[in-house]
Design an enzyme around this catalytic site. Structure first.
Site, mmCIF file in Angstrom:
data_model
loop_
_atom_site.group_PDB
_atom_site.id
_atom_site.type_symbol
_atom_site.label_atom_id
_atom_site.label_comp_id
_atom_site.label_asym_id
_atom_site.label_seq_id
_atom_site.Cartn_x
_atom_site.Cartn_y
_atom_site.Cartn_z
ATOM 1 N N ARG A 37 -14.875 10.918 14.297
ATOM 2 C CA ARG A 37 -14.768 9.727 13.455
ATOM 3 C C ARG A 37 -13.807 9.932 12.299
ATOM 4 O O ARG A 37 -13.366 8.975 11.668
ATOM 5 C CB ARG A 37 -16.147 9.339 12.904
ATOM 6 C CG ARG A 37 -17.131 8.916 13.974
ATOM 7 C CD ARG A 37 -18.507 8.750 13.389
ATOM 8 N NE ARG A 37 -19.006 10.004 12.838
ATOM 9 C CZ ARG A 37 -20.163 10.125 12.187
ATOM 10 N NH1 ARG A 37 -20.921 9.069 11.985
ATOM 11 N NH2 ARG A 37 -20.551 11.300 11.721
ATOM 12 N N GLY A 85 -16.867 -1.885 2.404
ATOM 13 C CA GLY A 85 -17.645 -0.756 1.885
ATOM 14 C C GLY A 85 -18.397 -0.077 3.008
ATOM 15 O O GLY A 85 -18.675 -0.687 4.048
ATOM 16 N N CYS A 111 -26.965 7.806 6.372
ATOM 17 C CA CYS A 111 -26.559 9.215 6.380
ATOM 18 C C CYS A 111 -25.452 9.531 5.385
ATOM 19 O O CYS A 111 -25.536 10.505 4.635
ATOM 20 C CB CYS A 111 -26.122 9.615 7.781
ATOM 21 S SG CYS A 111 -27.463 9.548 8.978
ATOM 22 N N PHE A 123 -24.666 -2.525 9.309
ATOM 23 C CA PHE A 123 -23.671 -1.766 8.549
ATOM 24 C C PHE A 123 -22.448 -1.412 9.391
ATOM 25 O O PHE A 123 -21.387 -1.097 8.851
ATOM 26 C CB PHE A 123 -24.291 -0.516 7.912
ATOM 27 C CG PHE A 123 -24.394 0.689 8.810
ATOM 28 C CD1 PHE A 123 -23.346 1.595 8.891
ATOM 29 C CD2 PHE A 123 -25.539 0.940 9.557
ATOM 30 C CE1 PHE A 123 -23.431 2.726 9.697
ATOM 31 C CE2 PHE A 123 -25.640 2.063 10.367
ATOM 32 C CZ PHE A 123 -24.583 2.956 10.442
#
Length: 223
Positions: free
Chosen positions: A24, A35, A40, A102
């Site tokens: 990633r 944002g 985590c 998210f």
């Protein structure tokens, strides 16, 4: 990180190698957005703040703490941009919130930027209509009541949750893309433009839409 490694005796090159094994990181990790969210990343950053403080490295702790501060700033900046462009008020105006998770392909809302953007808009009296293909209505209401602890009743007055993206955007003054769901890229924006209030605003918080095409249709686009 080098200061933390020196204080603990860790090999900074090994730490860098381990971090680099995460696919990633790199171009995908640096995509700009409204944002970051998820439990985590923020937890790990706060752990770094604690570790640096316990190792008497206040400058390092301040550095990592500022990452959280900047993320909060990014969320606030996005909601403030919506308010400013809607002629400095969103009171009584319908804002379509597209996505609540998210990130895409999950129903996880922990620390989602959408929660805090919605809070800021509710603070200004906006009427929110929310669509997310995976997040449950119960979860969205729980998250919004949690950040509205002093005024939990306002959620029922200001928030509507729907199961259809076209219904969500109909009659909206503005649309906020909060999650990078692939389905948002293929919406029939010509049809949506026809049923939105004018001028019709799109605030692409994930930079996933074709902005030139949207402007050609007639949208005012901000990203």
């Amino acid at each position: 990180m080098s200061a933390v490694c020196e204080a603990t005796g860790a090999n900074v090159q090994e730490v860098a190698r381990a971090i680099g094994m995460d696919s990633r990181l790199g171009a995908k990790f640096l995509n700009a957005s409204v944002g970051f969210g998820g439990s985590c990343f923020q937890k790990d950053i706060l752990n770094l703040v604690y570790l640096a403080s316990s190792l008497n490295l206040p400058e390092v702790a301040d550095y990592w703490r500022q990452v959280i501060v900047m993320n909060d700033f990014q969320e606030r900046r996005f909601s403030s941009r919506i308010i400013k462009n809607l002629f400095n008020t969103v009171s009584g105006k319908k804002i379509a919130i597209m996505g609540f998770a998210f990130k895409k392909d999950t129903g996880d809302t922990r620390e989602s930027a959408a929660i805090y953007v919605c809070k800021h808009l509710m603070d200004e009296g906006a009427q929110l209509c929310i669509y997310d293909p995976k997040v449950s209505t119960e979860q969205m209401l729980y998250d919004l009541r949690t950040v509205s602890a002093e005024q939990p009743d306002r959620v029922e007055k200001l928030v509507t949750i729907v199961s259809d993206p076209y219904e969500c955007m109909a009659d909206a003054h503005g649309v906020a893309i909060m999650t990078e769901w692939d389905e948002f890229k293929t919406l029939k924006f010509e049809e949506l433009y026809a049923v939105m209030e004018k001028p019709a605003f799109i605030f692409d918080g994930r930079n996933i839409l074709d902005h030139d095409r949207l402007r050609a249709i007639g949208f005012e686009v901000h990203a």
